[in-house]
Design a protein around this motif. Structure first.
Motif, short mmCIF file in Angstrom:
data_model
loop_
_atom_site.label_atom_id
_atom_site.label_comp_id
_atom_site.label_asym_id
_atom_site.label_seq_id
_atom_site.Cartn_x
_atom_site.Cartn_y
_atom_site.Cartn_z
N ILE A 37 0.87 -1.09 0.17
CA ILE A 37 -0.20 -0.14 0.06
C ILE A 37 0.78 1.39 0.28
O ILE A 37 0.76 1.92 -0.56
CB ILE A 37 -1.07 -0.19 0.47
N THR A 38 1.79 0.96 0.72
CA THR A 38 2.60 2.23 0.64
C THR A 38 3.34 2.35 -0.93
O THR A 38 3.96 3.99 -1.37
CB THR A 38 4.31 1.99 1.25
N ASP A 39 3.25 1.91 -2.40
CA ASP A 39 3.46 1.79 -3.69
C ASP A 39 2.27 3.01 -4.39
O ASP A 39 1.87 1.88 -4.67
CB ASP A 39 4.44 0.26 -3.68
N THR A 40 2.55 3.52 -4.48
CA THR A 40 0.64 3.74 -4.99
C THR A 40 1.11 3.71 -6.22
O THR A 40 -0.59 4.12 -6.72
CB THR A 40 1.23 6.11 -4.80
N ALA A 41 1.81 3.64 -7.16
CA ALA A 41 1.84 3.17 -8.32
C ALA A 41 1.52 2.08 -8.91
O ALA A 41 0.57 2.34 -9.65
CB ALA A 41 3.49 4.13 -9.29
N ALA A 42 2.22 1.68 -7.43
CA ALA A 42 1.75 -0.18 -7.82
C ALA A 42 0.52 -0.22 -7.53
O ALA A 42 -0.91 -1.09 -8.03
CB ALA A 42 2.62 -1.11 -7.33
N VAL A 43 -0.29 0.54 -6.53
CA VAL A 43 -1.56 0.09 -6.03
C VAL A 43 -2.17 0.85 -7.48
O VAL A 43 -3.53 0.52 -7.40
CB VAL A 43 -1.96 1.12 -4.73
N ALA A 44 -2.17 2.41 -7.73
CA ALA A 44 -2.96 2.83 -9.00
C ALA A 44 -3.54 2.20 -10.30
O ALA A 44 -4.30 1.64 -10.65
CB ALA A 44 -2.31 4.42 -9.42
N ALA A 45 -1.97 1.30 -10.57
CA ALA A 45 -2.16 -0.16 -11.50
C ALA A 45 -3.17 -1.51 -11.11
O ALA A 45 -3.54 -1.79 -12.44
CB ALA A 45 -0.39 -0.31 -11.85
N ALA A 46 -3.09 -1.42 -10.24
CA ALA A 46 -3.44 -3.01 -9.29
C ALA A 46 -5.11 -2.20 -9.44
O ALA A 46 -6.10 -3.14 -9.51
CB ALA A 46 -3.25 -3.24 -8.22
N CYS A 47 -5.48 -0.98 -9.68
CA CYS A 47 -6.71 -0.91 -10.29
C CYS A 47 -7.58 -0.79 -10.86
O CYS A 47 -8.96 -1.03 -10.95
CB CYS A 47 -6.85 0.95 -9.68
N ASP A 48 -6.96 -1.14 -12.01
CA ASP A 48 -7.52 -1.50 -13.37
C ASP A 48 -8.65 -2.80 -13.37
O ASP A 48 -8.16 -3.94 -13.01
CB ASP A 48 -6.53 -1.91 -15.06
N ASP A 49 -9.63 -2.47 -13.34
CA ASP A 49 -11.17 -3.43 -13.85
C ASP A 49 -11.41 -3.83 -11.92
O ASP A 49 -12.35 -4.87 -11.84
CB ASP A 49 -10.46 -4.18 -14.61
N ALA A 50 -11.20 -3.48 -11.37
CA ALA A 50 -11.16 -3.47 -10.03
C ALA A 50 -12.63 -3.25 -9.70
O ALA A 50 -12.86 -1.52 -10.07
CB ALA A 50 -10.40 -2.66 -8.81
N ALA A 51 -13.15 -3.27 -8.31
CA ALA A 51 -14.07 -3.13 -8.28
C ALA A 51 -14.39 -2.23 -6.87
O ALA A 51 -14.97 -1.56 -6.47
CB ALA A 51 -15.87 -4.49 -7.74
N LEU A 52 -13.40 -2.46 -5.67
CA LEU A 52 -13.56 -2.24 -4.91
C LEU A 52 -12.48 -2.20 -4.23
O LEU A 52 -11.17 -3.18 -4.36
CB LEU A 52 -14.51 -3.25 -3.71
N VAL A 53 -10.96 -0.54 -3.87
CA VAL A 53 -9.93 -0.73 -2.82
C VAL A 53 -10.54 -0.30 -1.48
O VAL A 53 -10.76 0.15 -1.47
CB VAL A 53 -8.89 0.31 -3.80
#
Length: 367
Positions: free
Chosen positions: A122-138
């Motif tokens: 969760i500290t890697d904001t860029a990686a979290v942003a990339a993982a959001c693709d097609d996600a329903a909930l973060v």
């Protein structure tokens, strides 16, 4: 306060919200309403749909977080209600380090094919942003439990919304006094009100807050249907706890900051994790699990117990739980700092650490 009055500050809200009107012979505190059934024709109808004591608590917590609140029978009941928003096969992004109950619920839902889970740093904001693709909930915590990592709530919320995902923040550690995620872009805030909000280790309670009226209606409907409602007495106790929330957090946070500095200088400690706010400190014992277990069993004032956020100071080695992620060090001890005198807290910790140092790393782990 009148419509022309300035918005009260959080400490004032904690004391004044959810009170009966200031009229002659009105009680200062909202009474405990023990009712399962109401006379027909009003808004309540039945005890599963509402209670005046719940309402007083929910009005108070909602005002503190900047939204509308629903209370639940436990923190995990609140968690499961939010996760139930995710449709069949939907993706949930969550921290690899998080509350064990949340991680277990996510794993259970994934094992049954209900959802897909992407665990992230969760500290890697860029990686979290990339993982959001097609996600329903973060879903995330900040600070995380027990690693005490900090997330960029605003940046993650922006990325999640751009991907079409809802954002949920577990704000249990920070409390609404130190952080208000709804104002930073979160759609939903979750609390284990068992912890700081109630604050006396005698209540189990969960809470959900949102500023979105449509989401509130959906969540209220789920609570009505599934019945994960709080007890009336528990709601009253929690509201009483809220009245001193600001004082407890202020004192516990001051104690935590002081102890974090002292612990960082002790030779038995290899790492201190403290985000600079709140009352949770995690330390890693240099000699690993055995030393950490011994440390936890040698304190006298500090109580070896799970959970956190009470007026009393507690500690535990987190990897003693089988479900704790393997990336949490074996020797990590989570300290929930209470409101006792900081010198007494330090004296007890120092004595326990001295015993660890004198016995060495060969000491067997204690059950």
């Amino acid at each position: 306060m009148t419509a022309d009055s300035p918005t009260p500050r959080p400490a004032t809200i904690a004391v004044t919200a959810g009170r009966p009107p200031h009229e002659p012979d009105q009680p200062l505190n909202t009474p405990i309403v023990m009712a399962a059934t109401y006379v027909a024709g009003g808004d309540l109808e039945y005890g599963r749909y509402g209670n005046p004591t719940w309402t007083a608590l929910e009005d108070t917590l909602g005002a503190l977080e900047g939204g509308r609140c629903l209370t639940f029978s436990s923190g995990l009941a609140a968690v499961s209600t939010v996760l139930d928003l995710v449709g069949q096969g939907g993706t949930v992004v969550a921290p690899a380090h998080s509350y064990t109950g949340t991680l277990l619920q996510l794993a259970d839902l994934e094992s049954r094919g209900r959802i897909q889970v992407r665990l992230v740093d969760i500290t890697d904001t860029a990686a979290v942003a990339a993982a959001c693709d097609d996600a329903a909930l973060v879903w995330f915590e900040s600070p995380t439990n027990p690693a005490l990592e900090i997330a960029d709530i605003e940046a993650i919320a922006t990325a999640a919304h751009e991907a079409g995902a809802y954002v949920v923040v577990d704000n249990t550690f920070a409390t609404p006094l130190l952080q208000q995620p709804l104002s930073l872009g979160a759609d939903i805030v979750v609390h284990s009100a068992t912890k700081y909000i109630a604050g006396h280790s005698d209540v189990q309670m969960g809470a959900i807050m949102t500023a979105d009226d449509a989401l509130y209606g959906v969540l209220k409907g789920r609570r009505d249907l599934l019945g994960a409602i709080p007890g009336t007495f528990e709601a009253w106790l929690t509201l009483r706890g809220v009245r001193t929330l600001h004082l407890r957090v202020e004192r516990a946070q001051a104690n935590a900051a002081d102890l974090a500095g002292r612990l960082a200088e002790h030779p038995a400690i290899s790492q201190v994790r403290y985000p600079g706010f709140g009352a949770i400190v995690s330390v890693v014992l240099a000699d690993g699990a055995a030393a950490a277990d011994l440390f936890c069993h040698r304190t006298e004032l500090w109580i070896h117990a799970t959970s956190l956020g009470g007026v009393e100071s507690t500690l535990e080695r987190r990897r003693r739980w089988k479900a704790e992620p393997s990336t949490i060090p074996e020797g990590l001890v989570r300290l929930s700092v209470g409101i006792e005198d900081v010198e007494d807290l330090w004296t007890d910790l120092e004595a326990a650490l001295q015993h660890v140092t004198s016995r060495g790393s060969s000491t067997p782990a204690l059950d």
